[in-house]
Scaffold this motif. Structure first.
Motif, PDB file in Angstrom:
ATOM      1  N   TRP A 186       0.858  -1.187   0.000  1.00 18.13           N
ATOM      2  CA  TRP A 186       0.000   0.000   0.000  1.00 18.13           C
ATOM      3  C   TRP A 186       0.895   1.237   0.000  1.00 18.13           C
ATOM      4  O   TRP A 186       1.851   1.344   0.777  1.00 18.13           O
ATOM      5  CB  TRP A 186      -0.908   0.022   1.220  1.00 18.13           C
ATOM      6  CG  TRP A 186      -1.972  -1.055   1.231  1.00 18.13           C
ATOM      7  CD1 TRP A 186      -2.162  -2.056   0.335  1.00 18.13           C
ATOM      8  CD2 TRP A 186      -2.977  -1.216   2.216  1.00 18.13           C
ATOM      9  NE1 TRP A 186      -3.221  -2.843   0.683  1.00 18.13           N
ATOM     10  CE2 TRP A 186      -3.753  -2.344   1.843  1.00 18.13           C
ATOM     11  CE3 TRP A 186      -3.315  -0.554   3.382  1.00 18.13           C
ATOM     12  CZ2 TRP A 186      -4.847  -2.799   2.594  1.00 18.13           C
ATOM     13  CZ3 TRP A 186      -4.394  -0.989   4.127  1.00 18.13           C
ATOM     14  CH2 TRP A 186      -5.153  -2.100   3.731  1.00 18.13           C
ATOM     15  N   VAL A 187       0.566   2.204  -0.839  1.00 15.31           N
ATOM     16  CA  VAL A 187       1.340   3.440  -0.961  1.00 15.31           C
ATOM     17  C   VAL A 187       0.454   4.618  -0.557  1.00 15.31           C
ATOM     18  O   VAL A 187      -0.669   4.769  -1.050  1.00 15.31           O
ATOM     19  CB  VAL A 187       1.848   3.649  -2.414  1.00 15.31           C
ATOM     20  CG1 VAL A 187       2.600   4.961  -2.535  1.00 15.31           C
ATOM     21  CG2 VAL A 187       2.723   2.473  -2.836  1.00 15.31           C
ATOM     22  N   TYR A 188       0.959   5.414   0.361  1.00 13.40           N
ATOM     23  CA  TYR A 188       0.251   6.607   0.827  1.00 13.40           C
ATOM     24  C   TYR A 188       1.062   7.844   0.426  1.00 13.40           C
ATOM     25  O   TYR A 188       2.287   7.772   0.282  1.00 13.40           O
ATOM     26  CB  TYR A 188       0.109   6.605   2.352  1.00 13.40           C
ATOM     27  CG  TYR A 188      -0.757   5.497   2.895  1.00 13.40           C
ATOM     28  CD1 TYR A 188      -2.091   5.724   3.200  1.00 13.40           C
ATOM     29  CD2 TYR A 188      -0.236   4.216   3.134  1.00 13.40           C
ATOM     30  CE1 TYR A 188      -2.894   4.703   3.721  1.00 13.40           C
ATOM     31  CE2 TYR A 188      -1.026   3.198   3.647  1.00 13.40           C
ATOM     32  CZ  TYR A 188      -2.353   3.456   3.939  1.00 13.40           C
ATOM     33  OH  TYR A 188      -3.141   2.453   4.449  1.00 13.40           O
ATOM     34  N   THR A 189       0.383   8.947   0.279  1.00 17.88           N
ATOM     35  CA  THR A 189       1.073  10.215   0.040  1.00 17.88           C
ATOM     36  C   THR A 189       0.582  11.224   1.074  1.00 17.88           C
ATOM     37  O   THR A 189      -0.547  11.136   1.571  1.00 17.88           O
ATOM     38  CB  THR A 189       0.802  10.772  -1.371  1.00 17.88           C
ATOM     39  OG1 THR A 189      -0.594  11.012  -1.535  1.00 17.88           O
ATOM     40  CG2 THR A 189       1.307   9.811  -2.440  1.00 17.88           C
ATOM     41  N   ALA A 190       1.450  12.173   1.377  1.00 13.15           N
ATOM     42  CA  ALA A 190       1.088  13.240   2.306  1.00 13.15           C
ATOM     43  C   ALA A 190       1.828  14.511   1.884  1.00 13.15           C
ATOM     44  O   ALA A 190       2.925  14.443   1.310  1.00 13.15           O
ATOM     45  CB  ALA A 190       1.476  12.853   3.732  1.00 13.15           C
ATOM     46  N   ASP A 191       1.221  15.623   2.143  1.00 10.37           N
ATOM     47  CA  ASP A 191       1.811  16.919   1.799  1.00 10.37           C
ATOM     48  C   ASP A 191       1.941  17.778   3.049  1.00 10.37           C
ATOM     49  O   ASP A 191       1.119  17.689   3.972  1.00 10.37           O
ATOM     50  CB  ASP A 191       0.923  17.680   0.794  1.00 10.37           C
ATOM     51  CG  ASP A 191       0.789  16.960  -0.534  1.00 10.37           C
ATOM     52  OD1 ASP A 191       1.763  16.328  -0.973  1.00 10.37           O
ATOM     53  OD2 ASP A 191      -0.305  17.028  -1.129  1.00 10.37           O
ATOM     54  N   TYR A 192       2.955  18.609   3.054  1.00 12.97           N
ATOM     55  CA  TYR A 192       3.128  19.597   4.115  1.00 12.97           C
ATOM     56  C   TYR A 192       3.535  20.909   3.461  1.00 12.97           C
ATOM     57  O   TYR A 192       4.437  20.935   2.619  1.00 12.97           O
ATOM     58  CB  TYR A 192       4.217  19.160   5.112  1.00 12.97           C
ATOM     59  CG  TYR A 192       4.481  20.193   6.178  1.00 12.97           C
ATOM     60  CD1 TYR A 192       3.593  20.378   7.229  1.00 12.97           C
ATOM     61  CD2 TYR A 192       5.608  21.013   6.124  1.00 12.97           C
ATOM     62  CE1 TYR A 192       3.821  21.335   8.208  1.00 12.97           C
ATOM     63  CE2 TYR A 192       5.841  21.971   7.098  1.00 12.97           C
ATOM     64  CZ  TYR A 192       4.942  22.130   8.130  1.00 12.97           C
ATOM     65  OH  TYR A 192       5.160  23.090   9.093  1.00 12.97           O
ATOM     66  N   ASN A 236       9.496  14.413   9.184  1.00 10.97           N
ATOM     67  CA  ASN A 236       8.145  13.893   9.094  1.00 10.97           C
ATOM     68  C   ASN A 236       8.200  12.395   9.400  1.00 10.97           C
ATOM     69  O   ASN A 236       8.844  11.636   8.687  1.00 10.97           O
ATOM     70  CB  ASN A 236       7.579  14.145   7.697  1.00 10.97           C
ATOM     71  CG  ASN A 236       6.137  13.718   7.574  1.00 10.97           C
ATOM     72  OD1 ASN A 236       5.591  13.079   8.455  1.00 10.97           O
ATOM     73  ND2 ASN A 236       5.521  14.057   6.457  1.00 10.97           N
TER      74      ASN A 236
END
Length: 179
Positions: free
Chosen positions: A13-19, A34
């Motif tokens: 499973w691949v997740y993405t997140a932005d800051y 992070n």
């Protein structure tokens, strides 16, 4: 891939997140770390991190100009030369401890730019100062150009200077008295 909410042995499973980096982050200058964690009913929590290095670039410019073009030449004692000094934060961080010096004109006055009145030259601010100098008879007698240097220094930058010059026009004329 089958959307059953079970991480099967054949799945990744691949997740993405932005800051969004803030001005406070740049001002602090500390690396942005992070940490992501994952836990399941069958395993203990595991974590990994990603580090972004904060690159602080403190920088500013100073530009000193004659406010009025007619001050480029002076020929009268008592004439006032007006100066405009613009200090622009060209870096990516706020600048503290801003000190502007203008010895020739006996100081300068902040006219505009410190929008939040906190005495910090924010990364988005440009400050404008004004200064005046009254031409003396000694200046005219000496005949040398009047070079006015202004300098600015902050806690984060080295002192930078700029100058504005007025040419002294000597008009020597004698009047002969009749006897």
């Amino acid at each position: 891939t089958n959307n059953n909410q079970i991480l099967e042995t054949t799945e990744t499973w691949v997740y993405t997140a932005d800051y969004v980096v803030t001005q406070d982050d740049l001002n602090a200058g500390e690396n942005l770390v992070n940490v992501a964690g994952v836990d399941t009913n069958q395993t203990d929590r595991q974590t990994d991190d990603a580090v972004s290095t904060v690159d602080q670039n403190p920088s500013l410019t100073i530009v000193k100009d004659l406010t009025n073009g007619d001050d480029a030449e002076v020929d009268t004692a008592g004439e006032t030369i007006e100066y405009t000094i613009v200090v622009d934060n060209t870096g990516n961080m706020d600048l503290t401890g801003v000190v502007l010096d203008d010895v020739f004109a006996s100081g300068a006055v902040l006219a505009s730019g410190d929008t939040d009145s906190d005495s910090v030259l924010d990364a988005t601010e440009t400050w404008t100062y004004t200064a005046d100098y009254v031409v003396t008879q000694d200046d005219l007698n000496a005949g040398s150009n009047l070079v006015n240097v202004a300098g600015v220094d902050t806690n984060q930058t080295d002192r930078q200077t700029d100058d504005a010059t007025s040419t002294v026009q000597q008009n020597a004329s004698l009047k002969k008295k009749k006897k």
